[in-house]
Design a protein around this motif. Structure first.
Motif, PDB file in Angstrom:
ATOM      1  N   THR A   1      -8.954   0.773  -2.099  1.00  0.00           N
ATOM      2  CA  THR A   1      -9.726   1.009  -0.885  1.00  0.00           C
ATOM      3  C   THR A   1     -10.335   2.407  -0.856  1.00  0.00           C
ATOM      4  O   THR A   1     -11.323   2.638  -0.173  1.00  0.00           O
TER       5      THR A   1
ATOM      6  N   ALA B   1      -8.227   6.396   4.323  1.00  0.00           N
ATOM      7  CA  ALA B   1      -8.366   4.931   4.255  1.00  0.00           C
ATOM      8  C   ALA B   1      -7.125   4.294   3.634  1.00  0.00           C
ATOM      9  O   ALA B   1      -6.720   3.194   4.017  1.00  0.00           O
TER      10      ALA B   1
ATOM     11  N   GLU C   1      -3.897   4.970   3.856  1.00  0.00           N
ATOM     12  CA  GLU C   1      -2.747   4.685   4.722  1.00  0.00           C
ATOM     13  C   GLU C   1      -3.056   3.552   5.695  1.00  0.00           C
ATOM     14  O   GLU C   1      -2.159   2.874   6.164  1.00  0.00           O
ATOM     15  N   VAL C   2      -4.337   3.356   5.995  1.00  0.00           N
ATOM     16  CA  VAL C   2      -4.713   2.244   6.872  1.00  0.00           C
ATOM     17  C   VAL C   2      -4.494   0.921   6.135  1.00  0.00           C
ATOM     18  O   VAL C   2      -3.993  -0.047   6.706  1.00  0.00           O
ATOM     19  N   GLU C   3      -4.851   0.901   4.853  1.00  0.00           N
ATOM     20  CA  GLU C   3      -4.774  -0.344   4.089  1.00  0.00           C
ATOM     21  C   GLU C   3      -3.418  -0.593   3.455  1.00  0.00           C
ATOM     22  O   GLU C   3      -3.124  -1.711   3.041  1.00  0.00           O
TER      23      GLU C   3
END
Ligand code: FES
Lengths: 256, 216
Positions: free
Chosen positions: A177, A228, A230-232
């Protein structure tokens, strides 16, 4: 649910790949994304569109999977522009089809990063991650009798933080990502889980340097702190661990 | 040491330190600029002081170096990052996972660099390399009139892009330095937001102030 799937097909790492479009009907919203792909493969095999391909076993779409319960990290794929699809904190095997709408077109691609060459279709080679872990080396332990449980006191918050880092399953979503294809979250998790605990202290000094050097050498990009990853991350590993990796790295450079 | 500076974290450290240096410089710059609001005497005295004292004489080449290092390293990192993904995704939904500014730092940087070029020609060049500047105040204010409306637009837009760049840059710099954890994250974000707002609004306020005072 009736869906249109655009799936990346690629014979091997050397051949050029392309998107194929498939139509699949009557998918239950309760099934997982992988189960949906199983049904697609059954359909493709039973149709035997290309008997030569069938005999070679490559008329179905190849994808990686093992545990199907979110712990092995094998089932990485890029679904509609998101690692592991639109849901947060899940792997593809944990993604339910109810996250999509009837009639949707779903684009499925493999992880794309130079250090993750495509083996076939959606399957990529994540050996690069193993190489980083190998570069980190061993953790010294005393030989002799089995030590008493809880003989080494570890503060609760440290133990929790180490556990959060250790939740990393090495799936590669962070790399996939990241706009820079950086592996910093992965390396940070692997360095943190040991840096936070007394057991990891013996080799702590060299560990960060060795792992970062290997990471660079393998051709991963440079982190620009977009967050991005840590979000994914299906295990929600925080980028605070990246700050710790940076600290560990500076400290080990200073002391070496 | 060269090993260290060639590592990804080493290069990022250089980005972070040069960036923080520029961040500090911007605050000084804005403070001096706001003195234009106090009138010609104050501002000219401040401009004279900045142009002549020994600290600023040393800081000037340092500043140029700071910019240069920041730009060169950003390009090295950018090239490596492009190379790390030779085949791009067909569909990519980054808006859901990261901020626009964080994904467009290079673009924002290029816009800021273009603005910097115009800005240096407008002031720095005139003050340093020509003899026709008698009052720095009138040089500044003379540009912010209805006649030169496009300069007002350029300066306001420049300030906004700068603010966007800084919004990501601020917390990113501390994250790279390793001075971050779950508690400090929200704090750095908040301080960074305030800082970038002060810079963007402060620098846009000055041209707009002189435009409006001309109009009313
Ligand atoms: S198959 Fe194991 S995590 Fe998805």
């Amino acid at each position: 649910m009736n869906l249109t799937l655009k799936i990346w097909r690629q014979k091997d790492s050397k051949t050029k790949g392309n998107f194929e479009t498939y139509q699949i009907n009557d998918i239950s919203p309760d099934c997982s994304f992988l189960e949906m792909l199983d049904q697609l493969n059954e359909k493709l095999i039973s149709e035997q569109k290309d008997p030569v391909a069938f005999s070679r076993g490559d008329c179905g779409v190849s994808f990686d999977h093992d545990c199907r319960e979110g712990i092995c990290g094998m089932c990485g794929m890029f679904i509609n522009g998101r690692a592991h699809g639109p849901d947060l904190g899940v792997t593809t095997c944990q993604l339910h089809m109810r996250k999509f709408k009837d009639g949707d077109t779903i684009v499925v691609e493999p992880w794309r990063a130079k250090p993750f060459p495509i083996i076939k279709d959606l399957v990529v080679d994540r050996t690069a991650f193993d190489k980083i872990i190998q570069a980190g080396g061993y953790v010294s332990v005393n030989t002799g009798g089995v030590p008493d449980a809880n003989a080494i006191p570890v503060p609760k918050n440290r133990a929790d933080e180490a556990m959060d880092a250790a939740a990393c399953i090495g799936c590669g979503a962070c790399v996939a990502t990241c706009k820079n294809a950086s592996a910093m979250l992965f390396v940070a998790a692997k360095v943190s889980q040991l840096a936070l605990l007394p057991q990891g202290a013996v080799e702590a000094k060299e560990r960060a340097i060795k792992m970062v050097r290997k990471m660079d050498e393998l051709g991963f990009g440079n982190c620009t702190n977009t967050g991005a990853c840590e979000v994914e991350c299906p295990k929600e590993v925080s980028i605070s661990h990246i700050a710790r990796l940076n600290r560990e790295f500076f400290l080990s450079v200073l002391s070496s | 040491m060269s090993n260290f500076l060639n590592s990804s974290i080493g290069k990022k450290l250089i980005m972070s330190i040069s960036g923080l240096f520029l961040i500090a410089f911007l605050l000084v710059h804005l403070t001096i600029n706001l003195l234009t609001l106090a009138g010609p005497e104050t501002f000219n005295a401040a401009a004279h002081f900045m142009g002549t004292n020994i600290v600023m004489k040393i800081m000037e080449p340092m500043l140029a170096l700071g910019f240069l290092v920041h730009i060169v390293y950003s390009l090295i990192l950018y090239a490596q990052n492009l190379a790390a993904r030779p085949v791009r995704y067909k569909v990519i939904n980054q808006a859901e996972t990261s901020s626009w500014a964080s994904r467009n730092m290079v673009f924002l940087g290029i816009v800021i660099l273009a603005f910097l070029g115009i800005h240096l020609v407008n002031y720095f060049y005139k003050i340093k390399f020509t003899n026709d500047v008698t009052s720095e105040y009138h040089l500044v204010v003379g540009l912010f009139t209805t006649e030169y409306w496009y300069y007002i637009a350029i300066y306001v837009i420049g300030a906004i892009f700068l603010g966007l760049h800084l919004y990501h840059a601020f917390q990113s710099a501390f994250q790279t330095l390793g001075l971050n954890n779950s508690k400090w994250r929200a704090r750095w974000n908040a301080i960074g937001l305030i800082y970038s707002l002060v810079i963007a609004l402060g620098f846009s306020f000055i041209p707009l102030y002189f435009l409006i005072s001309e109009l009313v």
